[in-house]
Each structure stands twice: as structure tokens, then as C-alpha cells.
Design a protein around this motif. Structure first.
Motif, mmCIF file in Angstrom:
data_model
loop_
_atom_site.group_PDB
_atom_site.id
_atom_site.type_symbol
_atom_site.label_atom_id
_atom_site.label_comp_id
_atom_site.label_asym_id
_atom_site.label_seq_id
_atom_site.Cartn_x
_atom_site.Cartn_y
_atom_site.Cartn_z
ATOM 1 N N SER A 5 0.776 -1.170 -0.069
ATOM 2 C CA SER A 5 -0.053 0.127 0.069
ATOM 3 C C SER A 5 0.657 1.146 0.099
ATOM 4 C CB SER A 5 -0.943 0.036 1.299
ATOM 5 O OG SER A 5 -0.213 -0.011 2.397
ATOM 6 N N THR A 6 0.295 2.334 -0.424
ATOM 7 C CA THR A 6 0.885 3.587 -0.468
ATOM 8 C C THR A 6 -0.241 4.449 0.002
ATOM 9 O OG1 THR A 6 2.420 2.869 -2.352
ATOM 10 C CG2 THR A 6 1.863 5.363 -1.920
ATOM 11 N N VAL A 7 0.127 5.465 0.650
ATOM 12 C CA VAL A 7 -0.627 6.710 1.179
ATOM 13 C C VAL A 7 0.145 8.052 0.966
ATOM 14 C CG1 VAL A 7 -1.798 7.820 3.113
ATOM 15 C CG2 VAL A 7 -1.616 5.142 2.989
ATOM 16 N N LEU A 8 -0.546 8.977 0.301
ATOM 17 C CA LEU A 8 0.013 10.057 -0.052
ATOM 18 C C LEU A 8 -0.919 11.378 0.695
ATOM 19 C CD1 LEU A 8 0.044 9.608 -3.909
ATOM 20 C CD2 LEU A 8 1.999 9.324 -2.280
ATOM 21 N N TRP A 9 -0.366 11.970 1.569
ATOM 22 C CA TRP A 9 -0.853 13.126 2.175
ATOM 23 C C TRP A 9 -0.627 14.334 1.448
ATOM 24 C CZ3 TRP A 9 0.921 9.095 4.867
ATOM 25 C CH2 TRP A 9 0.357 8.471 5.851
ATOM 26 N N CYS A 10 -1.619 15.035 0.910
ATOM 27 C CA CYS A 10 -1.363 16.132 -0.007
ATOM 28 C C CYS A 10 -2.071 17.504 0.597
ATOM 29 C CB CYS A 10 -2.110 15.983 -1.247
ATOM 30 S SG CYS A 10 -1.664 14.211 -1.824
ATOM 31 N N GLU A 11 -1.772 18.657 -0.051
ATOM 32 C CA GLU A 11 -2.136 19.973 0.311
ATOM 33 C C GLU A 11 -3.795 19.899 0.546
ATOM 34 O OE1 GLU A 11 0.370 23.310 -1.826
ATOM 35 O OE2 GLU A 11 -0.668 21.852 -3.174
ATOM 36 N N LYS A 12 -4.577 19.206 -0.409
ATOM 37 C CA LYS A 12 -5.845 19.215 -0.347
ATOM 38 C C LYS A 12 -6.759 18.076 0.181
ATOM 39 C CE LYS A 12 -5.591 22.498 -4.343
ATOM 40 N NZ LYS A 12 -6.015 22.702 -5.646
ATOM 41 N N GLY A 13 -5.845 17.002 0.609
ATOM 42 C CA GLY A 13 -6.532 15.689 1.173
ATOM 43 C C GLY A 13 -5.410 14.637 1.110
ATOM 44 N N VAL A 14 -6.084 13.366 1.208
ATOM 45 C CA VAL A 14 -5.033 12.323 1.177
ATOM 46 C C VAL A 14 -5.761 11.109 0.257
ATOM 47 C CG1 VAL A 14 -6.723 11.449 3.085
ATOM 48 C CG2 VAL A 14 -4.235 10.547 2.840
ATOM 49 N N MET A 15 -4.973 10.697 -0.340
ATOM 50 C CA MET A 15 -5.175 9.277 -1.275
ATOM 51 C C MET A 15 -4.536 8.221 -0.590
ATOM 52 S SD MET A 15 -4.956 8.811 -5.278
ATOM 53 C CE MET A 15 -3.383 9.729 -5.742
ATOM 54 N N LYS A 16 -5.197 6.993 -0.568
ATOM 55 C CA LYS A 16 -5.070 5.822 -0.167
ATOM 56 C C LYS A 16 -4.954 4.929 -1.008
ATOM 57 C CE LYS A 16 -6.989 7.131 4.574
ATOM 58 N NZ LYS A 16 -8.122 6.820 5.153
ATOM 59 N N ILE A 17 -3.773 4.135 -1.320
ATOM 60 C CA ILE A 17 -3.984 3.220 -2.398
ATOM 61 C C ILE A 17 -3.368 1.694 -1.945
ATOM 62 C CG2 ILE A 17 -2.532 2.728 -4.666
ATOM 63 C CD1 ILE A 17 -1.365 5.746 -4.253
ATOM 64 N N GLY A 18 -4.468 0.884 -2.156
ATOM 65 C CA GLY A 18 -4.181 -0.420 -1.761
ATOM 66 C C GLY A 18 -4.283 -0.792 -0.121
ATOM 67 N N THR A 19 -4.906 0.050 0.424
ATOM 68 C CA THR A 19 -5.304 -0.156 1.697
ATOM 69 C C THR A 19 -6.565 -0.652 2.216
ATOM 70 O OG1 THR A 19 -6.477 2.260 1.974
ATOM 71 C CG2 THR A 19 -3.949 2.159 2.323
ATOM 72 N N ASP A 20 -7.457 -0.868 1.084
ATOM 73 C CA ASP A 20 -8.923 -1.478 1.309
ATOM 74 C C ASP A 20 -9.053 -2.484 0.402
ATOM 75 O OD1 ASP A 20 -11.972 -1.414 0.392
ATOM 76 O OD2 ASP A 20 -11.676 -0.553 2.500
ATOM 77 N N PRO A 21 -9.437 -3.608 0.704
ATOM 78 C CA PRO A 21 -9.652 -4.694 -0.402
ATOM 79 C C PRO A 21 -10.617 -4.524 -1.456
ATOM 80 C CG PRO A 21 -10.677 -5.590 1.744
ATOM 81 C CD PRO A 21 -9.769 -4.029 1.801
ATOM 82 N N GLU A 22 -11.772 -3.775 -1.082
ATOM 83 C CA GLU A 22 -12.786 -3.519 -2.123
ATOM 84 C C GLU A 22 -12.474 -2.202 -3.067
ATOM 85 O OE1 GLU A 22 -15.375 -5.389 -2.557
ATOM 86 O OE2 GLU A 22 -14.341 -6.607 -1.177
ATOM 87 N N ASP A 23 -12.062 -1.122 -2.398
ATOM 88 C CA ASP A 23 -11.898 0.299 -3.001
ATOM 89 C C ASP A 23 -10.194 0.385 -3.110
ATOM 90 O OD1 ASP A 23 -14.722 0.820 -3.163
ATOM 91 O OD2 ASP A 23 -14.498 1.234 -0.907
ATOM 92 N N GLN A 24 -9.819 0.217 -4.176
ATOM 93 C CA GLN A 24 -8.265 0.258 -4.342
ATOM 94 C C GLN A 24 -7.532 1.497 -4.172
ATOM 95 O OE1 GLN A 24 -10.291 -1.601 -6.697
ATOM 96 N NE2 GLN A 24 -9.816 -3.401 -5.510
ATOM 97 N N VAL A 25 -8.495 2.644 -4.804
ATOM 98 C CA VAL A 25 -8.001 3.876 -4.572
ATOM 99 C C VAL A 25 -9.057 4.693 -3.601
ATOM 100 C CG1 VAL A 25 -7.128 5.797 -5.754
ATOM 101 C CG2 VAL A 25 -6.870 3.725 -6.502
ATOM 102 N N ILE A 26 -8.812 5.468 -2.813
ATOM 103 C CA ILE A 26 -9.695 6.115 -1.999
ATOM 104 C C ILE A 26 -9.080 7.685 -1.936
ATOM 105 C CG2 ILE A 26 -10.769 6.545 0.377
ATOM 106 C CD1 ILE A 26 -10.381 3.429 0.539
ATOM 107 N N VAL A 27 -9.861 8.586 -2.317
ATOM 108 C CA VAL A 27 -9.310 10.063 -2.062
ATOM 109 C C VAL A 27 -10.437 10.567 -0.947
ATOM 110 C CG1 VAL A 27 -9.182 12.312 -3.262
ATOM 111 C CG2 VAL A 27 -8.793 10.021 -4.489
ATOM 112 N N GLU A 28 -9.923 11.304 -0.012
ATOM 113 C CA GLU A 28 -10.577 11.986 0.928
ATOM 114 C C GLU A 28 -10.001 13.617 0.920
ATOM 115 O OE1 GLU A 28 -9.792 9.973 4.645
ATOM 116 O OE2 GLU A 28 -10.588 7.911 3.945
#
Length: 339
Positions: free
Chosen positions: A247-270
Motif C-alpha cells: 500500500s501507499t498513502v499520499l498526504w497532500c495539500e488538499k487531502g489524502v489518497m490511500k492506495i491499496g489500503t482497502d480490499p474493495e476500493d483500491q484507491v480512496i481520495v478524501e
């Protein structure tokens, strides 16, 4: 057009699960040779898919003169085999890490260039649908700049994955050169460079052998500062005994992107404004569940269409440099500039 005549050098697990089946399913490929010092392995594939079995690559290159090869051998031999294949006029796809040293990587790039053949490195993380999607989202600008990151690749180790189990070359330093860092860490140095479209500037690393037998590293935690200013961690481990983490998590200026942290939703943008986007783009391949990597198709496309491979030797060299610098940091106890 005539098919690309391909030889697979090294008939271990990566050939079994990825290279051979992906060549078989590519309509532009004819498998013409299989090479392995354990000749029975090569013979098994030759019987199954046609082509000829060889115990050594020199004899095969001279006799078969393939159009292209896959180099799927222990890390220590990647450079010599790739260079020999290039000199024999064959395009080269080499498994990662492409080489053991920066000098070897440079010599491989030079051999391919001076013999007019293509050199591609098997960095399959770039082709994983979740990572392709993540890069699109980053490029869209919705998250702004990446400030910090964590990228991780861990599993229970090659003793469960390699064709030779606990007796695998992966655990012998003279053949492997490096352990979890060469197996998994270099995947993540390549991924973070590619995702962020940025180069690593400086690293500090703890690299250790904590639990596996043998004389190679089984764990690494690396601090990375990118040239663009982002800072983060890169983790490689062979001791994730309760399951794989890629998995990879990117904390950005406008939010966070979680990649491969969830078995159903492979990319989550909050996003900071409260919006949450979830993307189902297809599972990430694991040792237990092998999915097509996309590497072979990209390699063959580059040959058929005479285009630049998606992961060039230069790219492989830069990703290797991050890992080599991490070893230098572990040895010196200092921050090391990535050359």
C-alpha cells in the motif's frame, strides 16, 4: 507480421507466474527457448509450450538467436546475461533490481544502445491499475502537491514464494546481493518516483536481518526526501507473516489518497472539503493471487511498434540508485545523497 521469438532465461517462480503465462497469452509472441541450470525445469516448459531447453544462456543465444529475452535469474547475474543478450542482438526485459551496482546498470544501458536493442526493466508496480488511477488523480491537481507519503511492500518472504523455498538463492548474498530491498524495496522506490514524477534527493535507512536465516536483509525502513520537497517513508519487509501489504498513502495539500489500503476500493481520495471518492479499479496482485502484470504486453508492444519501453534502463537505474544509497546510509549511519 512475424512473431517475436522470445527466450526465457531462468525458470523460477517469476517466470512460472508472470513471464511465461503472459508470453503465452500474447498473440505476437513465439516462445523459442527456456534456460535454467536445473535443466528439467527448462525441459518442462519446452514440452508444454514448444521451443528448446538449455542449461546455459551462452549456448542458447548462439544457437537460437532469439529476437528478445526475459532475464529472470538471480540478481547477481542480471547484468552479465543482459549484456550478452544485447550483444547477440536480442531485446532485453530484465527483472528488478536490474543490476547489483550502478556501474553494472550503466553498462547494461550502454550495451543495449550500442547494439540497437531495447532494454526494459520489469517494474510492474507502474502497471497496476490502482497505481495508474492514482497517477491520473495526482495529475488532475485535485489533491494539490504531495507533502508526505508512506509506501510499503511486505510479505512473509521468498521461502513461501520461491520455487526453491527456504533453500532459495534469495537468501544467499553472493547470488541475491540484497534481500527484501532488492526484492520489494526497489519496487517502491520506482513507484514513488513515477507517481510523484520526481526524483529522490536524499535517504536515511535502517536495513537489518531480523528473523530470516541467510545473510541478506529481511527488513528496511527508509526516510526519503524528494527533490520537489516531499518527504516520506519507504518500507520493505519479508516478515509480514500475517499477510501482504502493498500500500501507499499520499498526504497532500488538499487531502489524502490511500492506495491499496482497502480490499474493495483500491484507491480512496478524501478531500479536506469532506468529499470522499472511492475507485474500484481491480485488485492488486499478491503472491497468493497472481494477476497479469502488464509488463510483458508493454515490452512486446515496444518491440512490435518500435517505441521506447515504458520502463527504460535509465528509469531502472534511478530506482536502483535509491536502494543503493539506502545501503550506504545503513553502513555509514548518515544521510546519503542519491547520486
Amino acid at each position: 507480421m512475424s512473431k517475436v521469438r522470445v527466450a526465457v532465461i531462468g525458470c523460477g517462480s517469476i517466470s512460472k507466474h508472470r513471464h511465461i503465462p503472459e508470453y503465452v497469452s500474447n498473440e505476437n509472441v513465439e516462445l523459442v527457448a527456456f534456460v535454467d541450470p536445473v535443466i528439467e525445469r527448462a525441459q518442462g516448459y519446452a514440452e508444454q509450450h514448444g521451443g528448446k531447453a538449455f542449461a546455459d544462456y551462452e549456448t542458447m543465444l548462439a544457437e537460437i538467436k532469439p529476437d528478445a529475452v526475459s532475464v529472470c535469474t538471480p540478481n547477481a547475474t542480471h547484468a552479465e546475461i543482459s549484456i550478452a543478450a544485447a550483444k547477440a542482438g536480442a531485446h532485453v526485459l530484465v527483472e528488478k533490481p536490474m543490476a547489483s551496482t550502478d556501474e553494472e546498470a550503466a553498462a547494461m544501458i550502454e550495451a543495449a544502445a550500442s547494439n540497437g536493442v531495447k532494454l526494459m526493466v520489469g517494474h510492474n508496480q507502474r502497471f497496476i491499475p490502482a497505481h495508474v488511477k492514482a497517477k491520473q488523480i495526482l495529475k488532475s491537481g485535485v489533491l494539490g502537491k504531495v507533502l508526505t507519503f508512506r509506501t510499503s511492500f511486505g510479505h512473509p518472504g521468498p521461502d513461501g514464494w520461491s520455487i526453491d523455498g527456504a533453500g532459495s538463492w534469495f537468501f544467499r548474498k553472493n547470488e541475491a546481493i540484497m534481500g527484501a530491498m532488492g526484492d520489494l524495496g526497489v519496487h517502491k522506490s520506482d513507484l514513488i518516483r513515477w507517481l510523484l514524477d520526481d526524483e529522490a534527493a536524499e535517504v536515511a535507512a535502517f536495513i537489518a536481518t531480523l528473523d530470516k536465516p541467510g545473510d541478506v536483509d529481511d527488513n528496511a525502513s527508509v526516510l526519503v526526501r524528494m527533490k520537489g520537497g516531499s518527504i516520506g517513508t519507504l518500507v520493505a519487509s519479508w516478515t509480514y507473516y500475517k499477510g501482504e501489504d502493498n500500500s501507499t498513502v499520499l498526504w497532500c495539500e488538499k487531502g489524502v489518497m490511500k492506495i491499496g489500503t482497502d480490499p474493495e476500493d483500491q484507491v480512496i481520495v478524501e478531500l479536506r472539503n469532506g468529499t470522499v471518492e472511492k475507485h474500484k479499479v481491480g485488485a492488486i496482485s499478491t503472491n497468493e493471487k497472481q494477476l497479469a502484470s502488464g509488463v510483458i504486453d508493454a515490452y512486446i508492444d515496444a518491440i512490435v511498434n518500435d517505441t521506447t519501453p515504458e520502463v527504460t534502463g535509465e528509469e531502472g537505474r534511478k530506482s536502483l540508485a535509491v536502494i543503493l544509497s539506502a545501503f550506504e546510509s545503513q553502513a555509514s549511519g548518515k544521510f546519503v545523497e542519491v547520486k
